[in-house]
Motif scaffolding. Sequence first.
Motif, PDB file in Angstrom:
ATOM      1  N   ARG A  86       0.844  -1.242  -0.069  1.00 33.65           N
ATOM      2  CA  ARG A  86      -0.064  -0.120  -0.049  1.00 33.65           C
ATOM      3  C   ARG A  86       0.853   1.121   0.044  1.00 33.65           C
ATOM      4  N   ALA A  87       2.028   1.287   0.861  1.00 31.09           N
ATOM      5  CA  ALA A  87       2.835   2.597   0.782  1.00 31.09           C
ATOM      6  C   ALA A  87       3.417   2.695  -0.555  1.00 31.09           C
ATOM      7  N   MET A  88       3.783   1.750  -1.503  1.00 28.45           N
ATOM      8  CA  MET A  88       3.995   1.978  -2.669  1.00 28.45           C
ATOM      9  C   MET A  88       3.243   2.333  -3.558  1.00 28.45           C
ATOM     10  N   LEU A  89       2.142   1.952  -3.489  1.00 26.96           N
ATOM     11  CA  LEU A  89       0.834   2.312  -4.562  1.00 26.96           C
ATOM     12  C   LEU A  89       0.569   3.779  -4.043  1.00 26.96           C
ATOM     13  N   LYS A  90       0.477   4.253  -2.859  1.00 29.66           N
ATOM     14  CA  LYS A  90       0.000   5.601  -2.260  1.00 29.66           C
ATOM     15  C   LYS A  90       1.035   6.634  -3.024  1.00 29.66           C
ATOM     16  N   TYR A  91       2.229   6.022  -2.837  1.00 30.99           N
ATOM     17  CA  TYR A  91       3.344   7.077  -3.346  1.00 30.99           C
ATOM     18  C   TYR A  91       3.269   7.334  -4.602  1.00 30.99           C
ATOM     19  N   VAL A  92       3.163   6.508  -5.481  1.00 26.15           N
ATOM     20  CA  VAL A  92       3.029   6.541  -7.055  1.00 26.15           C
ATOM     21  C   VAL A  92       1.635   6.987  -7.318  1.00 26.15           C
ATOM     22  N   ALA A  93       0.401   6.492  -6.764  1.00 31.60           N
ATOM     23  CA  ALA A  93      -0.606   7.333  -7.221  1.00 31.60           C
ATOM     24  C   ALA A  93      -0.686   8.769  -6.983  1.00 31.60           C
ATOM     25  N   GLN A  95       1.570  10.781  -7.321  1.00 35.82           N
ATOM     26  CA  GLN A  95       2.247  11.715  -8.244  1.00 35.82           C
ATOM     27  C   GLN A  95       1.647  11.871  -9.559  1.00 35.82           C
ATOM     28  N   ILE A  96       0.711  10.966  -9.610  1.00 36.31           N
ATOM     29  CA  ILE A  96       0.124  11.027 -11.042  1.00 36.31           C
ATOM     30  C   ILE A  96      -1.484  11.470 -10.705  1.00 36.31           C
ATOM     31  N   GLY A  97      -1.765  11.849  -9.466  1.00 36.27           N
ATOM     32  CA  GLY A  97      -3.198  12.331  -9.146  1.00 36.27           C
ATOM     33  C   GLY A  97      -4.184  11.344  -9.319  1.00 36.27           C
ATOM     34  N   ALA A  98      -3.731  10.235  -8.994  1.00 34.51           N
ATOM     35  CA  ALA A  98      -4.615   9.020  -9.139  1.00 34.51           C
ATOM     36  C   ALA A  98      -4.951   8.351  -7.656  1.00 34.51           C
ATOM     37  N   ASP A  99      -6.295   7.618  -7.701  1.00 33.71           N
ATOM     38  CA  ASP A  99      -6.606   6.972  -6.517  1.00 33.71           C
ATOM     39  C   ASP A  99      -6.035   5.684  -6.406  1.00 33.71           C
ATOM     40  N   ALA A 100      -5.412   5.349  -5.458  1.00 33.14           N
ATOM     41  CA  ALA A 100      -4.663   4.211  -5.126  1.00 33.14           C
ATOM     42  C   ALA A 100      -5.414   2.900  -5.407  1.00 33.14           C
ATOM     43  N   GLY A 101      -6.789   3.122  -4.738  1.00 38.90           N
ATOM     44  CA  GLY A 101      -7.803   2.005  -4.704  1.00 38.90           C
ATOM     45  C   GLY A 101      -8.255   1.509  -5.893  1.00 38.90           C
ATOM     46  N   LYS A 102      -7.831   2.399  -6.981  1.00 39.12           N
ATOM     47  CA  LYS A 102      -8.263   1.849  -8.461  1.00 39.12           C
ATOM     48  C   LYS A 102      -7.409   0.842  -9.084  1.00 39.12           C
ATOM     49  N   PHE A 103      -6.144   0.719  -8.205  1.00 36.66           N
ATOM     50  CA  PHE A 103      -5.341  -0.335  -8.885  1.00 36.66           C
ATOM     51  C   PHE A 103      -6.070  -1.964  -8.922  1.00 36.66           C
TER      52      PHE A 103
END
Length: 277
Positions: A86-93, A95-103
């Motif tokens: 989750r920490a990696m998803l949140k960090y990347v999301a 940066q691109i203005g995305a919702d991490a939950g959409k992964f």
Amino acid sequence: RRSWHIGRGWSWAMGKRRLLKVQYRQRLFDIPTDEDGLIRHYSLSSADRLEIGLRRREHNQLGFAVQLCLMRYPGRVLATDETPPRAMLKYVAEQIGADAGKFALYARREETRRDHIARLMAYLAVRSATGQDRRAALLAAIQAAAISDDGGAIASATVAMFRERGSLLPSIDTIERIGLAARAIARRRAERALIEEISVDTLQSLDKLLEVDPAIGQTRFHWLRSAPDAPGASNLVGLTERIAFLRELEIDPKLPMRITSGRWDQMIREGNATPAW
């Protein structure tokens, strides 16, 4: 010749043995979650964000960004059904203005995942590991194994060569097989370097050290290893006898200089732990 048959099992070298402890396997392939690791490895450039933005849907942008990050470090593709920490998803999301939950919506279609991987290989100028890459990695692993038996050092040299050649990392099992094969080759080369100029008669004398000598009721190998170390006249006599016996073998005292000190020390450790039988 068989040492080059990479990817064909290598049961002769590996068997059920492991090169790496679980912690080191994780260190090589796992995704960092600490702040320093995330910043160092997963900070996206403006060019990265532009490439990511070419994907149409938010979940595909996020999935593409995650694939980009993993192919850059540790140098592998996102496995099927793998969800990054989750920490990696949140960090990347972020940066691109995305919702991490959409992964969770990403790559429901395998074709999308394959298309992203193909595009990212071109963008990052990397490729899947080839037979030549594996051979180069084996040579690097042999060089590392000539110095030390340490599995971590051997695996690190293997991984470094794949990265240097611009190829994605193969599976951790393949890296371990390469490392185990390299270690076996390095050991054989060191052993050959030590005995290749020793005469047959001397080699036969060395073999007899492992046979029970009726004169002393034990093997000479055990007798040599059980040299007394306490001070005393009788003990000095025993030490003198052993020194004289060793000199009769006429082994070149400079023999260890033919191999690396790390490999020599490993042989000593194994010899100390090995019974005559």
